[in-house]
Scaffold this motif. Sequence first.
Motif, PDB file in Angstrom:
ATOM      1  N   LYS A 439       0.712  -1.301  -0.042  1.00 52.10           N
ATOM      2  CA  LYS A 439       0.100   0.165   0.146  1.00 52.10           C
ATOM      3  C   LYS A 439       0.866   1.266   0.015  1.00 52.10           C
ATOM      4  CE  LYS A 439      -3.902  -2.052   2.246  1.00 52.10           C
ATOM      5  NZ  LYS A 439      -4.792  -1.954   3.519  1.00 52.10           N
ATOM      6  N   ASP A 440       2.086   1.143   0.116  1.00 52.16           N
ATOM      7  CA  ASP A 440       2.985   2.260   0.627  1.00 52.16           C
ATOM      8  C   ASP A 440       3.808   2.566  -0.598  1.00 52.16           C
ATOM      9  OD1 ASP A 440       4.339   4.524   1.551  1.00 52.16           O
ATOM     10  OD2 ASP A 440       5.814   3.200   2.729  1.00 52.16           O
ATOM     11  N   VAL A 441       2.884   3.224  -1.577  1.00 57.87           N
ATOM     12  CA  VAL A 441       3.711   2.998  -3.215  1.00 57.87           C
ATOM     13  C   VAL A 441       4.390   4.371  -3.292  1.00 57.87           C
ATOM     14  CG1 VAL A 441       3.111   3.575  -5.494  1.00 57.87           C
ATOM     15  CG2 VAL A 441       1.796   1.945  -4.138  1.00 57.87           C
ATOM     16  N   ALA A 442       3.950   5.533  -2.492  1.00 63.72           N
ATOM     17  CA  ALA A 442       4.650   6.832  -2.502  1.00 63.72           C
ATOM     18  C   ALA A 442       6.035   6.535  -1.727  1.00 63.72           C
ATOM     19  CB  ALA A 442       3.893   7.830  -1.712  1.00 63.72           C
ATOM     20  N   GLY A 443       5.959   5.860  -0.519  1.00 63.60           N
ATOM     21  CA  GLY A 443       7.288   5.712   0.378  1.00 63.60           C
ATOM     22  C   GLY A 443       8.080   4.942  -0.357  1.00 63.60           C
ATOM     23  N   THR A 444       7.606   3.554  -1.093  1.00 65.27           N
ATOM     24  CA  THR A 444       8.585   2.732  -1.866  1.00 65.27           C
ATOM     25  C   THR A 444       9.293   3.744  -3.072  1.00 65.27           C
ATOM     26  OG1 THR A 444       7.141   1.160  -1.527  1.00 65.27           O
ATOM     27  CG2 THR A 444       8.577   0.942  -3.262  1.00 65.27           C
ATOM     28  N   GLN A 445       8.554   4.701  -3.685  1.00 62.01           N
ATOM     29  CA  GLN A 445       8.983   5.288  -4.656  1.00 62.01           C
ATOM     30  C   GLN A 445      10.005   6.372  -3.913  1.00 62.01           C
ATOM     31  OE1 GLN A 445       4.970   6.916  -6.511  1.00 62.01           O
ATOM     32  NE2 GLN A 445       6.494   7.077  -8.006  1.00 62.01           N
ATOM     33  N   ARG A 446       9.972   7.075  -3.037  1.00 56.83           N
ATOM     34  CA  ARG A 446      11.151   7.691  -2.409  1.00 56.83           C
ATOM     35  C   ARG A 446      12.243   6.991  -2.009  1.00 56.83           C
ATOM     36  NH1 ARG A 446       6.358   9.852   0.333  1.00 56.83           N
ATOM     37  NH2 ARG A 446       6.826   8.781   2.126  1.00 56.83           N
ATOM     38  N   VAL A 447      12.013   6.023  -1.224  1.00 54.62           N
ATOM     39  CA  VAL A 447      13.040   5.127  -1.116  1.00 54.62           C
ATOM     40  C   VAL A 447      14.014   4.446  -2.400  1.00 54.62           C
ATOM     41  CG1 VAL A 447      13.939   2.909  -0.218  1.00 54.62           C
ATOM     42  CG2 VAL A 447      12.284   4.036   0.986  1.00 54.62           C
ATOM     43  N   LEU A 448      13.359   4.365  -3.523  1.00 53.75           N
ATOM     44  CA  LEU A 448      13.943   3.921  -4.616  1.00 53.75           C
ATOM     45  C   LEU A 448      14.777   5.007  -5.314  1.00 53.75           C
ATOM     46  CD1 LEU A 448      10.994   1.734  -6.080  1.00 53.75           C
ATOM     47  CD2 LEU A 448      13.160   0.975  -5.793  1.00 53.75           C
ATOM     48  N   GLU A 449      14.160   6.090  -5.359  1.00 53.22           N
ATOM     49  CA  GLU A 449      14.719   7.365  -5.844  1.00 53.22           C
ATOM     50  C   GLU A 449      15.982   7.789  -5.107  1.00 53.22           C
ATOM     51  OE1 GLU A 449      16.047  10.501  -7.946  1.00 53.22           O
ATOM     52  OE2 GLU A 449      14.864   9.036  -8.468  1.00 53.22           O
ATOM     53  N   ASP A 450      15.832   7.811  -3.863  1.00 57.27           N
ATOM     54  CA  ASP A 450      16.992   8.163  -2.939  1.00 57.27           C
ATOM     55  C   ASP A 450      18.094   7.362  -3.332  1.00 57.27           C
ATOM     56  OD1 ASP A 450      15.537  10.100  -1.794  1.00 57.27           O
ATOM     57  OD2 ASP A 450      15.006   9.197   0.044  1.00 57.27           O
ATOM     58  N   ALA A 451      17.864   5.991  -3.211  1.00 56.86           N
ATOM     59  CA  ALA A 451      19.062   4.820  -3.528  1.00 56.86           C
ATOM     60  C   ALA A 451      19.594   5.081  -4.872  1.00 56.86           C
ATOM     61  CB  ALA A 451      18.540   3.540  -2.975  1.00 56.86           C
ATOM     62  N   ALA A 452      18.702   5.429  -5.874  1.00 55.98           N
ATOM     63  CA  ALA A 452      19.027   5.451  -7.053  1.00 55.98           C
ATOM     64  C   ALA A 452      19.969   6.576  -7.409  1.00 55.98           C
ATOM     65  CB  ALA A 452      17.888   5.358  -8.055  1.00 55.98           C
ATOM     66  N   ALA A 453      19.517   7.824  -6.781  1.00 56.46           N
ATOM     67  CA  ALA A 453      20.342   8.914  -6.947  1.00 56.46           C
ATOM     68  C   ALA A 453      21.722   8.864  -6.331  1.00 56.46           C
ATOM     69  CB  ALA A 453      19.455   9.905  -6.344  1.00 56.46           C
ATOM     70  N   LYS A 454      21.888   8.196  -5.017  1.00 55.22           N
ATOM     71  CA  LYS A 454      23.194   8.231  -4.628  1.00 55.22           C
ATOM     72  C   LYS A 454      24.128   7.096  -5.347  1.00 55.22           C
ATOM     73  CE  LYS A 454      21.390   8.863   0.338  1.00 55.22           C
ATOM     74  NZ  LYS A 454      21.234   8.071   1.535  1.00 55.22           N
ATOM     75  N   ALA A 455      23.408   5.940  -5.893  1.00 53.80           N
ATOM     76  CA  ALA A 455      24.258   5.220  -6.781  1.00 53.80           C
ATOM     77  C   ALA A 455      24.872   5.588  -7.985  1.00 53.80           C
ATOM     78  CB  ALA A 455      23.386   3.675  -6.807  1.00 53.80           C
ATOM     79  N   TYR A 456      23.726   6.428  -8.605  1.00 51.86           N
ATOM     80  CA  TYR A 456      24.182   6.889  -9.953  1.00 51.86           C
ATOM     81  C   TYR A 456      25.282   7.969 -10.071  1.00 51.86           C
ATOM     82  CZ  TYR A 456      20.981   4.211 -12.732  1.00 51.86           C
ATOM     83  OH  TYR A 456      20.139   3.314 -13.317  1.00 51.86           O
ATOM     84  N   LYS A 457      25.287   8.903  -8.609  1.00 52.72           N
ATOM     85  CA  LYS A 457      26.173   9.662  -8.422  1.00 52.72           C
ATOM     86  C   LYS A 457      27.552   9.137  -7.952  1.00 52.72           C
ATOM     87  CE  LYS A 457      26.798  13.939  -5.483  1.00 52.72           C
ATOM     88  NZ  LYS A 457      28.412  13.558  -5.099  1.00 52.72           N
TER      89      LYS A 457
END
Length: 461
Positions: A439-457
């Motif tokens: 049910k926590d779609v928005a929270g999952t999106q934020r976690v995914l984006e935070d992790a992706a941004a750090k990894a790509y940087k």
Amino acid sequence: MRTTLRTRKAVGVGRGAVSLVAVGALALSGCGGGGGAPDEQSGSDGAAKPTVELPELDGQKVSVAAVWGGAERKVFLRVLDEFERRTGAEVSFVPAQDPIIGFLESKVAGGEPPDVAMLPQVGAIEQAVANKWAKPVGTEAQKELEKNYSDGWRELGAVGGEQYGVYFKAANKSLVWYNAAVMKNAGGQEPKTWDEFLQTARMIYDSGIAPVSVGGAEAWTLTDWFENVYLSQAGPEKYDQLAKHEIKWTDPSVKKALTTLGELFGKKDLIAGGPQGALGTEFPESVKQTFVGGDQPKAGMVFEGDMVSLAIAETDAKVGTDAKVFPFPAVGGGESPAVVGGDAAVALKDSKGAQALLTYLASPDAAAIWAKAGGFVSPNKNLDVAAYPNDVQRDIAKALIAAGDDIRFDMSDQAPQAFGGTPGKGEWKALQDFLKNPKDVAGTQRVLEDAAAKAYKAQKD
């Protein structure tokens, strides 16, 4: 062959993947499970009459690292046995752990890198090259690649225009396998759309069987679930953008895909053991609990690639009769997706043995051995499809070859490994948490984006 006898619980199965967006839905369900013996000139272990000459390597030691375990390792050892027989080399298998780049880093630092590593991600090949570990493919292996592989598959193993990887193993990972007796008893039919898939799952539940088995303990299966839904629903252009992090994981298209996936993950009665049970189920067990027990198994369907047949082989079920398969259903009016896993051999030493092994793995000779055993698809276009053990796998192989150069690599495997391929971190951890709480779609999106941004940087730095 001398092998290290350590076991690995998490079986890495074709983490590298490509999407065959030009290939229509495979007509798999009508295929029988019967035969098609390998070529009459095949050797005792399914190796075809040699098509490539290999050098004499009497007494030379060649080590090969891979994350494969269980049935996959057993079959790969047979492939290496044939290389030993033909060259006289002494081959050792080195069990690797995910993420394999971290494993190799420790080996290189200790001065003991393997001669060859089987890398399951494009990003891993690029990182091995950037770290100056990988050695370019030699002349003889290059000849085999040019003869046996499409431009697309060769390009996937190249970095900066130079060839480093030989893609030996592929796996169509957009397949849903089902217990034929369960489906019949439920009165269900093979679904072609996501809505039909959910309806079929409900019919199986009403017949008294949990509909879907999910191997959530190994989070790569969850990335495959997401990628199939996303590719079909959002389309190839968005898929490419997300894969390169040109759009964020907070994009509405990601919200839509997670919401769609939540229609399955959020219904506890549709998942064998519920989400918590799924998170404790490893991939091989997710297959076995679908086919052990005749018409009363723990689950009626399981999603994953043709490697499923290796796990089915450890049950009494027969592919094509007891165990049947249909393409991953089309989502939201899109095309039925097809995602294919792959592992590339990369030389880490400038040795005659390493280059000879790459040449061998680029030939039909090596591919024929694993093809006979099942649970394997080769991107080698000159492998005779008669080597595959049944019509189901022959059709999967034909579709892969027919795709030619129209291929895309799996999204998670295009990402930095810290995001897309590390247990307990990044996308793997986020999707396991999503399985717990869809049910926590928005929270999952934020976690995914935070992790992706750090990894790509970190990758750019």
